[in-house]
Every structure is written in structure tokens, then in C-alpha cells.
Design a protein around this motif. Structure first.
Motif, short mmCIF file in Angstrom:
data_model
loop_
_atom_site.label_atom_id
_atom_site.label_comp_id
_atom_site.label_asym_id
_atom_site.label_seq_id
_atom_site.Cartn_x
_atom_site.Cartn_y
_atom_site.Cartn_z
N VAL B 217 0.83 -1.10 0.02
CA VAL B 217 -0.13 0.06 -0.06
C VAL B 217 0.97 1.34 0.11
CG1 VAL B 217 -1.59 1.33 1.26
CG2 VAL B 217 -2.01 -1.07 1.06
N LEU B 218 1.87 1.34 0.92
CA LEU B 218 2.81 2.50 0.78
C LEU B 218 3.47 2.78 -0.42
CD1 LEU B 218 4.40 2.06 4.19
CD2 LEU B 218 2.65 3.49 3.62
N ALA B 221 1.22 3.96 -2.76
CA ALA B 221 0.68 5.32 -2.45
C ALA B 221 1.80 6.36 -3.04
CB ALA B 221 0.76 5.64 -0.99
N ALA B 222 2.88 5.95 -3.21
CA ALA B 222 3.77 6.78 -3.88
C ALA B 222 3.59 6.92 -5.25
CB ALA B 222 5.33 6.25 -3.55
N TYR B 397 -7.10 0.62 -0.95
CA TYR B 397 -5.88 0.56 -0.12
C TYR B 397 -6.04 1.03 1.53
CZ TYR B 397 -3.18 0.54 -4.50
OH TYR B 397 -2.89 0.15 -5.67
N ALA B 398 -7.04 2.03 1.55
CA ALA B 398 -7.14 2.53 2.99
C ALA B 398 -8.03 1.36 3.73
CB ALA B 398 -8.35 3.34 3.17
N LEU B 401 -5.23 -1.42 4.65
CA LEU B 401 -4.61 -1.17 5.97
C LEU B 401 -5.40 -1.34 7.13
CD1 LEU B 401 -2.88 2.40 4.94
CD2 LEU B 401 -1.86 -0.14 5.25
N TYR B 429 8.36 -1.12 2.07
CA TYR B 429 8.22 0.12 1.17
C TYR B 429 9.51 0.16 0.48
CZ TYR B 429 7.94 4.68 -0.37
OH TYR B 429 8.49 6.12 -0.97
#
Lengths: 335, 514, 139
Positions: B217-218, B221-222, B397-398, B401, B429
Motif C-alpha cells: 500500500v505504501l 501510495a507513492a 488501499y485504505a 490497511l 516499502y
């Protein structure tokens, strides 16, 4: 979308399970009412993962307390695993202080773990309520082993401590303590024993069957099926008296000529610093639970030996065990 | 045979069918959630079953939970690259690549059908050869297990990816994490830095949830705002049987069988486990694909899903072998099932088939049934699961988590462990960002402690003499196989190089060529 | 110094630190940690050499600050989970992460956040009897 699916399916399963349980449980009705102590939910902490002995004891207690309506408020069970139970213990000591609704399962294993993990919190700080169950340990050898009694085994141990490879549960646990006590009784330094610690009973049994270790120690129920089939031979049990295991009479270690007794006990304690009145109120509930037919039925079904001591007796017993085990952990070179 | 028929008679009663269906459904659901494994589910449901008058229903349900969970783990691995337990990691690697190329349906289908095939074959094996296999497996000693873990460790060669150095660094990171906690042999704390919460070590589940779910997810996210997050639309379905094209079937069936052949025996070994065969299966499929010219590995090869998934499910019936014949629980779930057996006064062990015959045959019959139900339930569900890919990315993604957090929290109710998982997620990550493969780290965490413990046990037994350990015929034989499988893929290269010019050995090992 | 070089240096430094720690472990527990940490240091050194050699050869893409923000939300979530309770903290964390990742539909996100946290809460506490923090909500 995924969520909706999950929720719908969960709801379906909940409905089914609830109906089943309700249908199965509606035969049981209440008898006694509770005292005045509980002013909110009672919480029993299991200082180990779900599925273990402490967990099963706590969840059985929860069922019996509920079925007999012994506590007016709901009883919750939750798990705080870690470091042989000392993580849970320190949580009870630090966060639960003075709260009579905070209970915790404990037992012999925790006494050793406190010493081994150099835990800041100690079992003597909490409020003992009652010891509940106890199981003797059994010393076994493979069925084809040349050892037929405990004396021959320990004589060989005394002659050459490194020649006997022992197997049992994790290092510093009950099984290891038994081997340490046996070594001492045979005149051998506990440090010198060759002990292989296995995680879980399955592994230890596999180690005995494959010939990795020559002698094993564990709870009687753990080895019973293999003793019954002749794969393993029981040499002695660590209780006060000999018992019949799988139709065979097995002497106690004392009867075999060595002064060793150790029971794997489980007990219930409450948070430290609670008033005498509250302590007695809790103790009364547990007394009633112990006397209930449901609890006796649970003991029978689980094969647990009744080991009930409450009040000052429980306090004295736990204190005495703490002193004895602390010393032994040091002698085993684990502290 | 008559016993088995009687077993089916018991299982096919409506109430027991219902229990099987509940079990499979519940199992699939907990398998889909990361971290919530079958062991935890069964442990928590155990007290509920105390009220059952007949243990058969409880066991049928538990078997369903186990199968369901083993299969359910593949769903999130494939769709989201978030395996929930160690046995699904191998599936995630090629499975998620397939999903990215729009082949999610085929990946899920080969997993489901492969699970069914493997489950059914291994149940047949359980029915007929449980006894001798159990006897044989019980003769494995610590030294043999050491050799087996060494063999499984060879899988790292298939997992390292583009750079050998970075792959092996990832492996040593995993090996290091495996060291944290009290030493199993001496009780000595290692790398706990005085934190009591670390003394039980870092649970493999935490490592997997951290490295995969949180790390992924991280990493996404990028890239999410730059639109780098490539996910091709689902491919149009042409002529398909059970979501698989004729080509998919042709490429899947051999890996299913090979996976089963690996999974069942490993499961039957008292210290075998489900992870080693999944990684070995992945390695074998990859090597075979390379030999027959390229293959799709690295871009989403169906073989890389079919093999490990079959191995994963076959290992369950394998686990039942020592559990039923010797009373040896060899996985967390088996241990909980053993506890359940004992509560209902059933003693697994050599005499089980005599003392509790009808129950055991009902259990075995329920395994066949569970497999069928699993397939019936999951093939249609594929259409539903792939819809997960349509959820808007930020929400997806949220949500991952949230599930990852609750999964870790549910393990022990420890917020400390949640923070550890986040920290591992940050490491995951950085590994993704700087092109370190994450799978070798998982291999290290799983196999490292096994390898060390078994070697040191063997040394205690052999009075500290390493030569005694490795000169036992069975141990030596496995170690030679391990050595050979390590060398064989490199042989052509080594030979070619030696012919042209002598090369320093270190250059080959640490090069970037692969 | 590029991010890639920084990671390579950090790996060497971390490996040396762990090797020193491993050296301090007494008795039979020591050999395996020494081997593993030693291998780490060697590999990290090889990796550093490689990174220096390739320096500038491979283009490096910059990362946004989204990962950092998410980690911050997660740490806050973990710390507040107990005092605030599962339902509230989860819903808030979900909303924040979705927003960081670019979601701009607040009403939709809020509905999803509440339903998701309530669904997980019910499933875990009621179905699996796993305790989740109740926090500020009277339940």
C-alpha cells in the motif's frame, strides 16, 4: 463490493451459528443468583494465545459462570499472549490495580517464565483467588528402550549425565523443570542435563518416536495414546500417588525412590490491591462455580484433575511454588 | 471401503451437510482476511461446539474451515498481492502479476480447481496409505529436517529476481528477524534489546502482513497520483471452462499434480509444514518453464499459481496423517484439532481407527465433501471477487490497511505488534522502491529458525559432532539433492564461462547477471 | 547523496551494529547469529560497492510524500486505538488515508468508513469473540 459480500456472508453465518447454539443451549436453566460485587463486566485475561490450556480453562469458566448465572454481569475472556504469560501479568499489575473485575489465569509455567524473562512483575503481587486444576507429568521412554523403570534411567544419568538425551516442552517450562528435579534427586547438577526443548507436544512425541531423544517428559494426557499403543513406556508420574495410565499402573516418582513431586497447576488470580471484601466476594463466586455440577462435568470432559484450594491456602501454595521454582530455574542455568 | 461408505452416509445427512457448508464458507472468509488463520478460528469456535451432542458435526465443520482457509488465502494474494499467511506467499508472486495483466479470473480459477484436485488426490492418499506413510514419516530425525530445510532454502535461487546481491540481502534480513526472541535451545534472549514483548520473537504473520499488505500500500501510495499504478482491465472471456481457456488447462494440470506430490509428503512429516512445499513447487515450475524456453515467469505465469496452490492444499491432508495415525499435531491448526478430539473423548493415535472408526471415516468422507463444496462455492464467487479490482484505489488501499491492522491486533491484542508490523511495512516499502525482492525475506523468517533449531537439536543428539549428523544416509542424501539443485541451474553458465576464460568465483555469485 | 546510496550505506551500518550485538550473545546461542549478521555485512558491502559503481547509471524516480503521511496516520491510529476505541479511530484513519490517496468524495468515504469499521468490529467481537477496544463509545 468486497465489504458487502463479507458482511452479507458473515451475517448469514452468524445467524446459523446463533440459531444452533440457542437451540442447543435452551435446555439449561439458571439456579443461583450472583452477589453484589460485580458492578460491571468481569474480564478474565488469558495471558497466552487462544487454543492453549489456560485459554480453554478460562473459556470453560466463562461458560459455567454464564450457564449457572453465577455472576450478574457478562464475563469476557481476552488473550494477552507473550513471554510465557509475563506480558499479561505486568499488564494486570500495572493497569488493573485495585480493580476486582480484572481476573487472570495463571499457572506453574508463569512462575518459571517470570524468573527466566526477568519480569518486573511477580505472581506474589496479585491477589490469589483459587487454584483450579492440576495435571501430573509423566516420564516416558520409547517402547523399545532398555529402560524399564525410573531407577535404571536415573542411575545411568548419575553415571554419565551427558549420555541421556531428554526431550520435552520449551526450555524453562514444566517438563524441563521436572527433568531438573529428577537430576537433582539423582545427585546430578541440573545444568549438566542434555535437554532438547520442543515447541508443542507433537514435536516432542516425534522426537521420541524417531529416536532423537531417549527419554521424554510431558503431561499425562499428552502421551496417553502412545502409551496405550505401546509406542512409549511410562516409567513414573510426578504426582503424589501412582496412577493408571491407559490401563497400566504407573508408580509416582516418590514410590520409585526419588523425592520429586511437581504438578502442572492452573489457578485464577485477580488484580493486585483490591479490598478484602471484594476478594471474598470473588472467592465466593469461584467457590460456587467449583461446587456446580457444570464445573464438575467440565473437569470430567476435559480430563482435568480437580486441584481446588482457595483463599489463604491458594496464597500459601503459590508463594511456596514461586520460591521453589525460582531456585530451580537458577540451578538449570536459565535465570 | 465399507467404512468409507458408512462415513459418507453420516456426512450426507442434512445437518452435517450444513456444518460442512458453514465450515467452508467461514474458512474461506477467514482465509480472505489477512492473518486470521484456521487455527485461531477453530480455537475460538471450540467452546461453541461443547454444546454439540455429536462431535461429528464439529469435526466436519473444522475440516471445512481448514480447507476453506487454505484456499481463501489465495484470493487476496492474487488480487491484491496481500497474502495473509505464509503458505500463500508463493501464490502471490505470479498470481498478482497475472491479475495485473487482466488474468485475475484465470489465476483464481487455477487456484480453486488446483486446490480441489490436490485436496481430492491427497484425501485418497490419506484414505489408503495413511498408516505406512505415518510410520515412515515418524522416522525422520532432527538431522533430516535440517537437510530438508536446507533443500527448501534452495528456493531462494528462484526468488532473488534481478540482482543476486539484493535477493540475498533480503534473505538475510528475514533470517535476522527469525533470530529475534528467546533462543529455543537455551532460553537466551537474542536481539530483544530488553523489550519483553520481543521475547517470543516476531510472528511470521506479522512479517507477511507488514512486508506485503502494508508495504504494498505504501509503495502504491507513492505512485497513485502519478497514474503509474498500472492495472490492466480484465480480459474478455472467450471460450472458457471454469474461467480457464484450453491453454490454461493444458498448462495447469501438471503443476497441480507436481504440487500435490510435494505438498502431501511434506505435510505428513511431523515437522514439515505447508510453506516449504509451496516454495519448492514454485521453484520447480519456474525451472521447468525456463528449460522449455522462457515461460511467462516474471510476467504472470499460470504454472506459478497452479503448483504452489496445489501444494498448499495437499499439505493439509498430509498434516492429518501424523495427527490421526500417531496423535502428532504438526501445525497450529492440527494442535487445536487435537485438543478438540480430546474434548470429545477421541484419542488420535495408533488405535484411533479401532476405537473411533465411524468418526474418523466420517471425517475423511467430509474431506471429500469439503473439497467439492469448496469448488462449488468458489468458482461462481470468482466473478464476485474480481469486482474488488473495481473499488476505487484510495478506498481499496485504505481498506487493506484497516484489515491488516485488525489482523495483527487480533493475533495477541498487542498494539506493540501493530507498530512492529507498520515498521516492517516501511521496510517493505523501501525494499520495493529500491528493487529488493520481498519473498526471500519471508523464506528467511520461516526457514531460518527451523534450520537452526533442527541443526542444534541434531548436534545435541550427536554429542556435538557435525560429521555424525551429516553422515547419516538419509540426511546425506537430502543434502546432496539440495546441493545439486543449487548447482544445476548455474551449470551451463559455469561450463560456458570455464571454456572461454577462468572467472573468479565471487564474480558469479555476486554479479548482476541474473 | 542519492536515496539509493543512503539505503546502501544504512544497510552496511545496520549490519555492523547487529554483528556487534551478536558478538555479545553468550554460549551456544551465538554462532548462528554471528553467521547471519556476518553474511549481512558482506552482502551489504558488496551491494554498496555495486551502488557506487553504478552511480548515476540508473535513473532514480522521486517519491511523493504520500507514504510518509500514511505512516504518520498509521502511527497515530495505533496510539489512539486503545483510548479512543476501535470504531472511531478506524473510521477516522480510513478517511484520512483515502484522502491522502486522492479521494475527494467525502460523503461516500464517510459512509464506507463507518460501515467498514462497524462491520469489522461486529464480525470480530461477535462472531470470533476477539476483543477490540471500545474506547469512548458506550457499547
Amino acid at each position: 463490493m468486497k465489504r458487502r459480500v463479507i458482511v452479507a456472508a458473515v451475517a448469514a453465518v452468524v445467524a446459523t451459528v446463533v440459531t444452533t447454539v440457542a437451540a442447543a443451549g435452551c435446555g439449561q436453566q439458571s439456579q443461583a443468583g450472583g452477589g453484589s460485587f460485580p458492578s460491571r463486566n468481569v474480564e478474565i485475561m488469558v495471558p497466552a494465545a487462544a487454543g492453549g490450556g489456560w485459554d480453554l480453562t478460562a473459556r470453560s469458566m466463562q461458560q459455567v459462570l454464564k450457564a449457572g448465572k453465577l455472576v450478574d454481569r457478562p464475563v469476557e475472556v481476552y488473550n494477552v499472549a507473550g513471554a510465557g504469560g509475563t506480558v499479561g501479568l505486568s499488564q494486570l499489575v500495572n493497569k488493573g490495580k485495585g480493580d476486582s473485575h480484572q481476573w487472570m489465569m495463571t499457572g506453574l509455567v508463569m512462575v518459571g517464565a517470570i524468573e527466566q524473562n526477568k519480569s518486573a512483575a511477580d505472581l506474589t503481587e496479585v491477589t490469589p483467588i483459587a487454584t483450579l486444576t492440576a495435571e501430573p507429568e509423566v516420564v516416558v521412554v520409547p517402547g523399545k528402550s532398555r529402560y524399564r523403570d525410573l531407577k535404571t534411567l536415573l542411575d545411568d544419568l548419575a553415571a554419565n549425565p551427558a549420555a541421556i538425551k531428554w526431550g520435552g516442552g520449551s526450555v524453562g517450562g514444566t517438563d524441563h523443570l521436572v527433568v531438573g528435579l529428577l537430576a537433582k534427586a539423582a545427585g546430578v547438577q541440573p545444568r549438566q542435563i542434555q535437554y532438547v526443548g520442543y515447541s508443542g507436544g507433537g514435536e516432542a512425541k516425534a522426537g521420541l518416536l524417531s529416536g532423537d531423544v531417549m527419554a521424554g517428559v510431558s503431561g499425562v494426557s499428552e502421551f496417553q495414546p502412545l502409551i496405550a499403543s505401546g509406542e512409549l513406556r511410562a516409567l513414573a508420574v510426578t504426582g503424589p500417588k501412582g496412577v493408571t495410565v491407559a490401563g497400566k499402573q504407573v508408580p509416582s516418582v516418590k514410590e520409585a525412590g526419588f523425592d520429586v513431586e511437581l504438578m502442572n497447576w492452573r489457578a485464577l488470580v485477580a488484580a493486585p490491591g483490591i479490598s478484602d471484601a471484594d476478594t471474598q466476594a470473588v472467592a465466593r463466586i469461584i467457590d460456587r462455580m467449583h461446587a456446580s455440577p457444570e464445573w464438575q462435568e467440565t473437569l470430567k470432559r476435559q480430563g482435568w484433575e480437580d486441584f481446588y484450594r482457595s483463599g489463604p491456602q491458594a496464597r500459601e501454595f503459590i508463594a511456596a511454588e514461586t520460591t521453589r521454582i525460582k531456585a530451580l530455574i537458577g540451578e538449570l542455568g536459565l535465570a | 471401503m465399507n467404512d468409507l461408505v458408512a462415513g459418507f452416509g453420516t456426512v450426507l445427512q442434512p445437518m452435517n451437510l450444513l456444518f460442512a457448508a458453514i465450515g467452508v464458507t467461514l474458512g474461506t472468509l477467514v482465509g480472505v482476511l489477512p492473518g486470521i488463520g484456521p487455527a485461531l478460528t477453530i480455537a475460538l469456535l471450540l467452546p461453541v461446539t461443547f454444546t454439540f451432542s455429536d462431535p461429528v458435526g464439529a469435526f466436519i465443520m473444522f475440516a471445512g474451515i481448514y480447507y476453506g482457509a487454505m484456499y481463501g488465502g489465495s484470493t487476496t494474494s492474487i488480487l491484491l498481492n496481500t497474502p495473509g499467511e505464509s503458505a500463500s506467499v508463493a501464490t502471490a508472486m505470479e498470481g498478482h502479476l497475472m491479475a495485473r495483466r487482466g488474468r485475475a479470473r484465470a489465476a483464481l480459477a487455477t487456484a480453486a480447481i488446483g486446490s480441489f484436485v490436490a485436496g481430492t488426490i491427497s484425501t485418497v492418499l490419506l484414505t489408503f496409505v495413511a498408516e505406512p506413510v505415518g510410520r515412515l514419516a515418524a522416522t525422520f530425525q532432527a538431522g533430516d529436517y535440517f537437510a530438508l530445510t536446507a533443500l527448501a532454502m534452495v528456493s531462494v535461487t528462484a526468488l532473488v529476481g534481478r540482482s543476486t546481491v539484493r535477493g540475498l540481502l533480503s534473505l538475510s534480513l528475514g533470517l535476522f528477524v527469525g533470530l529475534i526472541g528467546l533462543d529455543a535451545m537455551t532460553g537466551q534472549p537474542r536481539f530483544t534489546f530488553g523489550v519483553p514483548l520481543l521475547s517470543d520473537g516476531v510472528d511470521v504473520t506479522i512479517v507477511i502482513v507488514g512486508l506485503f499488505a502494508i508495504g504494498e500500500v505504501l509503495f502504491c501510495a507513492a505512485n497513485v497520483r502519478r497514474g503509474d499504478d498500472t492495472m490492466q482491465p480484465l480480459e474478455r472471456s472467450g471460450f472458457r471452462t471454469g474461467w480457464l481457456s484450453a491453454g490454461d488447462w493444458r498448462r495447469s494440470w501438471r503443476p497441480w499434480l507436481r504440487g500435490t506430490a510435494l505438498g502431501f509428503p511434506f505435510g505428513a512429516l511431523p515437522a514439515g509444514g505447508a510453506e516449504a512445499p509451496t516454495f519448492l513447487s514454485y521453484t520447480i515450475e519456474k525451472r521447468l518453464a525456463e528449460r522449455s524456453g522462457g515461460g511467462e515467469f516474471g510476467r504472470g505465469a499460470i504454472e506459478g499459481v497452479a503448483g504452489p496452490e496445489a501444494a498448499n492444499n495437499a499439505s493439509f491432508s498430509g498434516v492429518l496423517v501424523p495427527l490421526l495415525t500417531l496423535g502428532l499435531p504438526t501445525s497450529a491448526t492440527a494442535a487445536v484439532m487435537l485438543a478438540a478430539f480430546q474434548i470429545f473423548n477421541v484419542q488420535p493415535g495408533p488405535q484411533l481407527f479401532q476405537t473411533s472408526g465411524p468418526l474418523v471415516w466420517a471425517l475423511i468422507a467430509s474431506l471429500y465433501l469439503g473439497n467439492v463444496l469448496l469448488l462449488v462455492l468458489n468458482l461462481p464467487l470468482i466473478q464476485l471477487w474480481v469486482k474488488v479490482l473495481l473499488v476505487p484505489r484510495p478506498l481499496l488501499y485504505a481498506g487493506i490497511l484497516v484489515f491488516a491492522t485488525v489482523a495483527v491486533y487480533a493475533l495477541n491484542g498487542s498494539l506493540f505488534e501493530v507498530l512492529v508490523a507498520y515498521a516492517i511495512g516501511v521496510a517493505g516499502y523501501f525494499m520495493r522502491r529500491h528493487d529488493f525482492p520481498v519473498a526471500p525475506a519471508v523464506l528467511g523468517v520461516i526457514l531460518g529458525p527451523m534450520m537452526e533449531t533442527q541443526l542444534r537439536r541434531a548436534l545435541v543428539v550427536a554429542d556435538g559432532d557435525f560429521l555424525t549428523v551429516v553422515s547419516k544416509p538419509s540426511t546425506a542424501a537430502i543434502l546432496i539433492v539440495a546441493g545439486a539443485s543449487l548447482a544445476v541451474p548455474y551449470l551451463p553458465k559455469i561450463v560456458a564461462r570455464l571454456r572461454r576464460r577462468p572467472v573468479p568465483a565471487g564474480r558469479l555469485a555476486f554479479g548482476d547477471e541474473d | 547523496m542519492t536515496a539509493r546510496l543512503a539505503v546502501a550505506v544504512a544497510l552496511v551500518a545496520g549490519g555492523v551494529f547487529l554483528l556487534v550485538q551478536a558478538w555479545g550473545i553468550p554460549g551456544g546461542s551465538r554462532p548462528v547469529p554471528l553467521v547471519i549478521c556476518g553474511a549481512w555485512v558482506l552482502l551489504a558491502a558488496a551491494h554498496l560497492a555495486q551502488t557506487v559503481r553504478e552511480h548515476g547509471a540508473r535513473p532514480e524516480s522521486g517519491a511523493g510524500r504520500e507514504p510518509l503521511l500514511i505512516v504518520a496516520v498509521l502511527v497515530g491510529y495505533a496510539i489512539l486505538l486503545d483510548p479512543v476505541g476501535y470504531l472511531v479511530s478506524t473510521a477516522v484513519a480510513f478517511l484520512l488515508v483515502a484522502r491522502i490517496l486522492g479521494s475527494r468524495s467525502l460523503p461516500r468515504d464517510a459512509v464506507v468508513a463507518v460501515l467498514l469499521s462497524a462491520g469489522v468490529y461486529l464480525a470480530f467481537t461477535q462472531l470470533l469473540s476477539i476483543r477490540l477496544p471500545q474506547g469512548v463509545l458506550p457499547l
